[in-house]
Scaffold this motif. Structure first.
Motif, PDB file in Angstrom:
ATOM      1  N   MET A 110      -6.757  13.981   1.970  1.00  0.00           N
ATOM      2  CA  MET A 110      -6.268  12.626   1.755  1.00  0.00           C
ATOM      3  C   MET A 110      -5.867  12.458   0.300  1.00  0.00           C
ATOM      4  SD  MET A 110      -8.201   8.949   2.332  1.00  0.00           S
ATOM      5  CE  MET A 110      -7.813   8.753   4.074  1.00  0.00           C
ATOM      6  N   PHE A 111      -4.754  11.754   0.089  1.00  0.00           N
ATOM      7  CA  PHE A 111      -4.332  11.357  -1.246  1.00  0.00           C
ATOM      8  C   PHE A 111      -4.425   9.845  -1.323  1.00  0.00           C
ATOM      9  CE2 PHE A 111      -0.805  10.137  -4.206  1.00  0.00           C
ATOM     10  CZ  PHE A 111      -1.383  10.632  -5.366  1.00  0.00           C
ATOM     11  N   LEU A 112      -5.134   9.352  -2.329  1.00  0.00           N
ATOM     12  CA  LEU A 112      -5.336   7.916  -2.525  1.00  0.00           C
ATOM     13  C   LEU A 112      -4.749   7.492  -3.866  1.00  0.00           C
ATOM     14  CD1 LEU A 112      -9.074   7.362  -1.483  1.00  0.00           C
ATOM     15  CD2 LEU A 112      -7.136   6.160  -0.482  1.00  0.00           C
ATOM     16  N   ILE A 113      -4.052   6.360  -3.874  1.00  0.00           N
ATOM     17  CA  ILE A 113      -3.532   5.813  -5.115  1.00  0.00           C
ATOM     18  C   ILE A 113      -3.563   4.290  -5.017  1.00  0.00           C
ATOM     19  CG2 ILE A 113      -1.121   5.929  -4.310  1.00  0.00           C
ATOM     20  CD1 ILE A 113      -0.339   6.551  -7.258  1.00  0.00           C
ATOM     21  N   GLU A 114      -3.887   3.644  -6.139  1.00  0.00           N
ATOM     22  CA  GLU A 114      -3.965   2.185  -6.159  1.00  0.00           C
ATOM     23  C   GLU A 114      -2.590   1.598  -5.815  1.00  0.00           C
ATOM     24  OE1 GLU A 114      -3.645  -1.739  -7.704  1.00  0.00           O
ATOM     25  OE2 GLU A 114      -2.915  -0.086  -8.927  1.00  0.00           O
ATOM     26  N   LYS A 115      -2.576   0.444  -5.142  1.00  0.00           N
ATOM     27  CA  LYS A 115      -1.340  -0.099  -4.563  1.00  0.00           C
ATOM     28  C   LYS A 115      -0.232  -0.284  -5.595  1.00  0.00           C
ATOM     29  CE  LYS A 115       0.486  -3.959  -1.826  1.00  0.00           C
ATOM     30  NZ  LYS A 115       0.192  -5.255  -1.168  1.00  0.00           N
ATOM     31  N   GLU A 116      -0.545  -0.866  -6.750  1.00  0.00           N
ATOM     32  CA  GLU A 116       0.523  -1.113  -7.724  1.00  0.00           C
ATOM     33  C   GLU A 116       1.004   0.186  -8.367  1.00  0.00           C
ATOM     34  OE1 GLU A 116       2.109  -3.831  -7.604  1.00  0.00           O
ATOM     35  OE2 GLU A 116       0.597  -4.620  -6.221  1.00  0.00           O
ATOM     36  N   GLU A 152     -13.310  -2.583  -2.171  1.00  0.00           N
ATOM     37  CA  GLU A 152     -12.401  -3.682  -1.842  1.00  0.00           C
ATOM     38  C   GLU A 152     -11.052  -3.561  -2.549  1.00  0.00           C
ATOM     39  OE1 GLU A 152     -14.357  -7.390  -2.481  1.00  0.00           O
ATOM     40  OE2 GLU A 152     -15.870  -7.026  -0.929  1.00  0.00           O
ATOM     41  N   LEU A 153     -10.874  -2.537  -3.394  1.00  0.00           N
ATOM     42  CA  LEU A 153      -9.602  -2.329  -4.088  1.00  0.00           C
ATOM     43  C   LEU A 153      -8.524  -1.944  -3.072  1.00  0.00           C
ATOM     44  CD1 LEU A 153      -8.185  -2.055  -6.899  1.00  0.00           C
ATOM     45  CD2 LEU A 153      -8.747   0.383  -6.785  1.00  0.00           C
ATOM     46  N   ILE A 154      -7.370  -2.616  -3.156  1.00  0.00           N
ATOM     47  CA  ILE A 154      -6.272  -2.298  -2.241  1.00  0.00           C
ATOM     48  C   ILE A 154      -5.596  -1.009  -2.707  1.00  0.00           C
ATOM     49  CG2 ILE A 154      -4.082  -3.065  -1.240  1.00  0.00           C
ATOM     50  CD1 ILE A 154      -6.482  -4.677  -0.319  1.00  0.00           C
ATOM     51  N   MET A 155      -5.536  -0.047  -1.817  1.00  0.00           N
ATOM     52  CA  MET A 155      -4.989   1.265  -2.139  1.00  0.00           C
ATOM     53  C   MET A 155      -4.041   1.725  -1.044  1.00  0.00           C
ATOM     54  SD  MET A 155      -8.270   3.291  -3.775  1.00  0.00           S
ATOM     55  CE  MET A 155      -7.276   4.226  -4.951  1.00  0.00           C
ATOM     56  N   VAL A 156      -3.261   2.739  -1.375  1.00  0.00           N
ATOM     57  CA  VAL A 156      -2.448   3.439  -0.386  1.00  0.00           C
ATOM     58  C   VAL A 156      -3.143   4.766  -0.105  1.00  0.00           C
ATOM     59  CG1 VAL A 156      -0.227   4.537   0.085  1.00  0.00           C
ATOM     60  CG2 VAL A 156      -0.308   2.363  -1.150  1.00  0.00           C
ATOM     61  N   GLY A 157      -3.425   5.031   1.150  1.00  0.00           N
ATOM     62  CA  GLY A 157      -4.049   6.280   1.549  1.00  0.00           C
ATOM     63  C   GLY A 157      -3.112   7.064   2.446  1.00  0.00           C
ATOM     64  N   ILE A 158      -2.908   8.337   2.122  1.00  0.00           N
ATOM     65  CA  ILE A 158      -2.060   9.214   2.934  1.00  0.00           C
ATOM     66  C   ILE A 158      -2.940  10.353   3.430  1.00  0.00           C
ATOM     67  CG2 ILE A 158      -0.012  10.672   2.957  1.00  0.00           C
ATOM     68  CD1 ILE A 158       0.894   8.809   0.501  1.00  0.00           C
ATOM     69  N   ALA A 216       8.237  -7.168  -4.203  1.00  0.00           N
ATOM     70  CA  ALA A 216       7.725  -7.573  -5.507  1.00  0.00           C
ATOM     71  C   ALA A 216       6.229  -7.302  -5.577  1.00  0.00           C
ATOM     72  CB  ALA A 216       8.003  -9.053  -5.730  1.00  0.00           C
ATOM     73  N   GLU A 217       5.676  -7.359  -6.797  1.00  0.00           N
ATOM     74  CA  GLU A 217       4.242  -7.121  -6.987  1.00  0.00           C
ATOM     75  C   GLU A 217       3.444  -8.085  -6.119  1.00  0.00           C
ATOM     76  OE1 GLU A 217       1.015  -7.213 -10.633  1.00  0.00           O
ATOM     77  OE2 GLU A 217       3.121  -6.779 -11.059  1.00  0.00           O
ATOM     78  N   GLY A 218       2.459  -7.519  -5.423  1.00  0.00           N
ATOM     79  CA  GLY A 218       1.618  -8.334  -4.551  1.00  0.00           C
ATOM     80  C   GLY A 218       2.109  -8.409  -3.118  1.00  0.00           C
ATOM     81  N   GLU A 219       3.382  -8.107  -2.884  1.00  0.00           N
ATOM     82  CA  GLU A 219       3.925  -8.145  -1.523  1.00  0.00           C
ATOM     83  C   GLU A 219       3.623  -6.851  -0.782  1.00  0.00           C
ATOM     84  OE1 GLU A 219       8.091  -8.913  -1.612  1.00  0.00           O
ATOM     85  OE2 GLU A 219       7.879 -10.980  -2.317  1.00  0.00           O
ATOM     86  N   ASP A 220       3.820  -6.896   0.533  1.00  0.00           N
ATOM     87  CA  ASP A 220       3.699  -5.686   1.337  1.00  0.00           C
ATOM     88  C   ASP A 220       4.904  -4.788   1.096  1.00  0.00           C
ATOM     89  OD1 ASP A 220       1.337  -6.586   2.436  1.00  0.00           O
ATOM     90  OD2 ASP A 220       2.314  -7.485   4.189  1.00  0.00           O
ATOM     91  N   PHE A 221       4.703  -3.474   1.312  1.00  0.00           N
ATOM     92  CA  PHE A 221       5.806  -2.527   1.198  1.00  0.00           C
ATOM     93  C   PHE A 221       6.750  -2.690   2.389  1.00  0.00           C
ATOM     94  CE2 PHE A 221       2.331  -0.336  -1.085  1.00  0.00           C
ATOM     95  CZ  PHE A 221       2.954  -0.168  -2.323  1.00  0.00           C
ATOM     96  N   ASN A 222       8.052  -2.517   2.140  1.00  0.00           N
ATOM     97  CA  ASN A 222       8.984  -2.522   3.258  1.00  0.00           C
ATOM     98  C   ASN A 222       9.064  -1.124   3.874  1.00  0.00           C
ATOM     99  OD1 ASN A 222      10.864  -0.961   1.732  1.00  0.00           O
ATOM    100  ND2 ASN A 222      11.758  -2.819   0.849  1.00  0.00           N
ATOM    101  N   GLU A 223       9.805  -0.988   4.958  1.00  0.00           N
ATOM    102  CA  GLU A 223       9.848   0.282   5.699  1.00  0.00           C
ATOM    103  C   GLU A 223      10.369   1.426   4.835  1.00  0.00           C
ATOM    104  OE1 GLU A 223       8.703   1.182   8.710  1.00  0.00           O
ATOM    105  OE2 GLU A 223       7.776  -0.798   8.722  1.00  0.00           O
ATOM    106  N   MET A 224      11.387   1.141   4.018  1.00  0.00           N
ATOM    107  CA  MET A 224      11.959   2.190   3.174  1.00  0.00           C
ATOM    108  C   MET A 224      10.935   2.677   2.144  1.00  0.00           C
ATOM    109  SD  MET A 224      15.545   2.092   1.032  1.00  0.00           S
ATOM    110  CE  MET A 224      16.418   1.555   2.508  1.00  0.00           C
ATOM    111  N   GLU A 225      10.188   1.742   1.579  1.00  0.00           N
ATOM    112  CA  GLU A 225       9.166   2.109   0.597  1.00  0.00           C
ATOM    113  C   GLU A 225       8.030   2.902   1.249  1.00  0.00           C
ATOM    114  OE1 GLU A 225       9.336  -1.505  -2.651  1.00  0.00           O
ATOM    115  OE2 GLU A 225       8.586  -1.946  -0.646  1.00  0.00           O
ATOM    116  N   LEU A 226       7.627   2.494   2.442  1.00  0.00           N
ATOM    117  CA  LEU A 226       6.572   3.229   3.152  1.00  0.00           C
ATOM    118  C   LEU A 226       7.020   4.654   3.451  1.00  0.00           C
ATOM    119  CD1 LEU A 226       5.309   0.475   5.631  1.00  0.00           C
ATOM    120  CD2 LEU A 226       4.080   1.390   3.647  1.00  0.00           C
TER     121      LEU A 226
END
Length: 210
Positions: free
Chosen positions: A83-89, A64-70, A106-116
């Protein structure tokens, strides 16, 4: 390659080879990350594991940990995915470093397009460095497909390669890499060659299958 070759038959010699590939790949990825961020990045000794795919979620911090997966497809002389996985923060820290503190969310918010877009580039470069290490050791032609990025719970992210590529056998190669700059970042590489590609990798290294 023998028909009964699967990850379940990987003996200590095979595992040592996979571990060496993981170590070199992680070292290359750390160098690439330091160049990308323009700062010194250290790493701990990578932890390389063969484990059942169903246990990966727990190992990376819980399903259930929120992560970014590429996720990238692997093509050329071998096929599969990485796949490369890293925790969201942790991913947010990377984007802020890469964008020189100009990450808008900000922390807890969704990433914007530039950040993605920045995260996709980070994943592309880090996994590319890993695949280059594998290619250098084996002299195989290996190249990645266009990266796909997902921000979700670890369990949901891990279901993507399972469905898209069809996991053959229950075990996968997981490389845990701790990166350090101002903060500690836990990154995870998951290598999913198809079974035939495992034989190709080992044959290229001069190791005959059972």
């Amino acid at each position: 390659m023998e028909e009964n070759m699967s990850l379940e038959t990987v003996n200590s010699m095979y595992f040592d080879v996979l571990k060496e590939i993981g170590n070199i790949g992680a070292g290359n990825a750390t160098t690439a990350l330091a160049q990308l961020l323009g700062t010194k990045v250290d790493m701990s000794v990578p932890q390389v594991s063969l484990l059942e795919f169903k246990d990966v979620g727990a190992v990376v911090g819980g399903e259930e940990l929120i992560m970014v997966g590429i996720l990238l497809g692997v093509e050329g002389d071998i096929t599969g995915s990485i796949m490369f996985l890293i925790e969201k923060e942790g991913a947010r820290h990377l984007t802020n470093k890469l964008m020189m503190g100009m990450g808008a969310s900000a922390e807890g918010e969704d990433f914007n397009e530039m950040e993605l877009s920045a995260l996709k580039e980070v994943g592309n470069i880090i996994t590319g460095a890993y695949l280059n290490a594998l290619s250098g050791l084996t002299n195989l032609v290996i190249y990645p497909s266009t990266p796909e990025l997902t921000v979700d719970m670890a369990g949901a992210i891990l279901s993507v390669p399972a469905i898209q590529f069809g996991i053959q056998g229950d075990q996968i190669l997981l490389i845990q890499n701790n990166f350090f700059d101002e903060v500690e970042l836990d990154g995870y590489f998951i290598l999913l060659p198809d079974m035939e590609s495992y034989g190709t990798i080992l044959s290229a290294l001069g190791i005959t299958t059972l």
